[in-house]
Scaffold this motif. Structure first.
Motif, mmCIF file in Angstrom:
data_model
loop_
_atom_site.group_PDB
_atom_site.id
_atom_site.type_symbol
_atom_site.label_atom_id
_atom_site.label_comp_id
_atom_site.label_asym_id
_atom_site.label_seq_id
_atom_site.Cartn_x
_atom_site.Cartn_y
_atom_site.Cartn_z
ATOM 1 N N ASP A 116 10.134 -5.197 0.348
ATOM 2 C CA ASP A 116 9.440 -3.915 0.518
ATOM 3 C C ASP A 116 9.999 -2.853 -0.425
ATOM 4 O OD1 ASP A 116 7.802 -4.930 2.441
ATOM 5 O OD2 ASP A 116 8.945 -4.158 4.143
ATOM 6 N N GLN A 117 11.339 -2.836 -0.590
ATOM 7 C CA GLN A 117 11.947 -1.872 -1.514
ATOM 8 C C GLN A 117 11.477 -2.120 -2.941
ATOM 9 O OE1 GLN A 117 16.290 -1.434 -1.062
ATOM 10 N NE2 GLN A 117 16.061 -2.248 1.003
ATOM 11 N N ALA A 118 11.429 -3.393 -3.335
ATOM 12 C CA ALA A 118 10.989 -3.733 -4.690
ATOM 13 C C ALA A 118 9.534 -3.325 -4.909
ATOM 14 C CB ALA A 118 11.172 -5.230 -4.944
ATOM 15 N N ILE A 119 8.695 -3.529 -3.903
ATOM 16 C CA ILE A 119 7.291 -3.109 -3.999
ATOM 17 C C ILE A 119 7.230 -1.600 -4.227
ATOM 18 C CG2 ILE A 119 5.180 -2.767 -2.641
ATOM 19 C CD1 ILE A 119 5.695 -5.536 -1.418
ATOM 20 N N GLY A 120 8.049 -0.848 -3.502
ATOM 21 C CA GLY A 120 8.076 0.605 -3.666
ATOM 22 C C GLY A 120 8.492 1.014 -5.070
ATOM 23 N N VAL A 121 9.489 0.315 -5.628
ATOM 24 C CA VAL A 121 9.948 0.616 -6.990
ATOM 25 C C VAL A 121 8.813 0.404 -7.988
ATOM 26 C CG1 VAL A 121 11.483 -0.135 -8.850
ATOM 27 C CG2 VAL A 121 12.384 0.130 -6.533
ATOM 28 N N LEU A 122 8.119 -0.738 -7.880
ATOM 29 C CA LEU A 122 7.048 -1.047 -8.831
ATOM 30 C C LEU A 122 5.850 -0.113 -8.656
ATOM 31 C CD1 LEU A 122 7.148 -4.955 -8.740
ATOM 32 C CD2 LEU A 122 8.032 -3.445 -10.520
ATOM 33 N N MET A 123 5.561 0.258 -7.426
ATOM 34 C CA MET A 123 4.463 1.212 -7.195
ATOM 35 C C MET A 123 4.746 2.545 -7.876
ATOM 36 S SD MET A 123 3.586 0.494 -3.159
ATOM 37 C CE MET A 123 2.398 1.852 -3.061
ATOM 38 N N ALA A 124 5.980 3.009 -7.761
ATOM 39 C CA ALA A 124 6.348 4.287 -8.361
ATOM 40 C C ALA A 124 6.368 4.199 -9.881
ATOM 41 C CB ALA A 124 7.712 4.727 -7.840
ATOM 42 N N GLN A 125 6.904 3.102 -10.406
ATOM 43 C CA GLN A 125 7.033 2.957 -11.859
ATOM 44 C C GLN A 125 5.684 2.772 -12.544
ATOM 45 O OE1 GLN A 125 9.621 -0.295 -12.752
ATOM 46 N NE2 GLN A 125 11.487 0.916 -12.586
ATOM 47 N N ARG A 126 4.862 1.902 -11.973
ATOM 48 C CA ARG A 126 3.650 1.470 -12.676
ATOM 49 C C ARG A 126 2.362 2.077 -12.124
ATOM 50 N NH1 ARG A 126 4.792 -4.398 -15.170
ATOM 51 N NH2 ARG A 126 7.051 -4.204 -15.399
ATOM 52 N N LYS A 127 2.524 2.907 -11.095
ATOM 53 C CA LYS A 127 1.365 3.595 -10.518
ATOM 54 C C LYS A 127 0.312 2.587 -10.056
ATOM 55 C CE LYS A 127 3.447 7.343 -11.786
ATOM 56 N NZ LYS A 127 4.269 8.089 -10.794
ATOM 57 N N VAL A 128 0.765 1.554 -9.338
ATOM 58 C CA VAL A 128 -0.139 0.527 -8.834
ATOM 59 C C VAL A 128 -0.107 0.525 -7.309
ATOM 60 C CG1 VAL A 128 0.095 -0.941 -10.862
ATOM 61 C CG2 VAL A 128 1.671 -1.237 -8.946
ATOM 62 N N THR A 129 -1.034 -0.192 -6.716
ATOM 63 C CA THR A 129 -1.090 -0.310 -5.265
ATOM 64 C C THR A 129 -0.005 -1.261 -4.766
ATOM 65 O OG1 THR A 129 -2.608 -2.183 -5.317
ATOM 66 C CG2 THR A 129 -3.585 0.041 -5.321
ATOM 67 N N ALA A 130 0.197 -1.275 -3.444
ATOM 68 C CA ALA A 130 1.167 -2.192 -2.850
ATOM 69 C C ALA A 130 0.757 -3.642 -3.100
ATOM 70 C CB ALA A 130 1.303 -1.919 -1.351
#
Length: 248
Positions: free
Chosen positions: A187-201
């Motif tokens: 879940d933390q990794a998903i949050g990092v990628l969402m913030a970095q790449r502006k993508v959905t969960a």
């Protein structure tokens, strides 16, 4: 119940996954993906377990299924929780019309869910959670679909028993606790990628899974690397990401 060749193939794969597993988290993840492919009309599958009385979605086929489970944790009501606590199966033909869990169903409908089945999971003679099948269409799950779901849920219970026997120095509760810790890292990794790449969960989870499969490295290890470094591990040059927003 007459099964197609594809369904029989999936059931064979399911048995092999359960008997050949040495990683409970990875096995439950694969079971959710098989359930989504195998049970007609299923758009997402999740597995919730309880640790010290607290629920956690330890495995899911996609972020949408995870969110539908976690809505129930937020509201402290829902078919998944009741299936886990009572050992009864709950089939909801139309979430927009069901009045048993009003706070949950209202929010689930807004997320696009229309029908669901929650099947209790058993291991070592006790309930330890529930497997949930979700559909974006109403009245999706026929009697045969539910029967298939029960077969898969039984295999999830078997996987937990196999893991308990395989790791004889650790009990089932510890295995499930590890599953929950792994889920937190993902879940933390998903949050990092969402913030970095502006993508959905969903897209972020897809990126993690694609790299995991391409590199043949467990999903939680890829997630841990993202959390530790803030960077999605680079795959081989031949890899071409299919998830939206996955370019650096």
């Amino acid at each position: 119940m007459e099964l197609s060749e594809d369904q029989l193939r999936e059931l064979t794969t399911l048995t092999a996954v359960v008997l050949g597993q040495g990683d409970l988290v990875g096995t439950l993840e694969e079971i959710t993906r098989i359930a989504t492919r195998l049970v007609p009309g299923t758009d997402g599958t999740s597995i919730t377990t309880f640790q010290n009385g607290r629920p956690s979605a330890v495995a899911f086929s996609d972020a949408w299924a995870q969110e539908l489970d976690e809505l129930q944790f937020d509201e402290r009501e829902g078919p998944c929780l009741d299936a886990s606590r009572t050992g009864n199966l709950f089939r909801i033909r139309d979430l927009s019309q069901d009045t048993r869990w009003p706070a949950y169903t209202e929010r689930a409908v807004k997320l696009g869910a229309s029908s669901s089945v929650s099947i209790p999971l058993h291991a070592d003679g006790a309930n330890f959670g529930a497997m949930n099948l979700y559909s974006r269409n109403p009245d999706t799950f026929t009697g045969e679909a539910v029967a298939l779901g029960e077969i898969i849920a039984a295999q999830a219970g078997n996987a937990s028993q196999v893991a308990s026997a395989y790791f004889r120095h650790r009990d089932l509760a510890e295995q499930l606790g590890e599953a929950m810790r792994s889920r937190a890292v993902i879940d933390q990794a998903i949050g990092v990628l969402m913030a970095q790449r502006k993508v959905t969960a969903d897209a972020a989870f897809g990126l993690l899974r694609e790299v995991s499969q391409h590199r043949n490295v467990k999903l939680r290890l890829i997630a841990q690397e993202v959390v530790d470094t803030g960077v999605l591990p680079a795959p081989a040059p031949s890899w071409s990401p299919s998830s939206p927003g996955s370019r650096p």
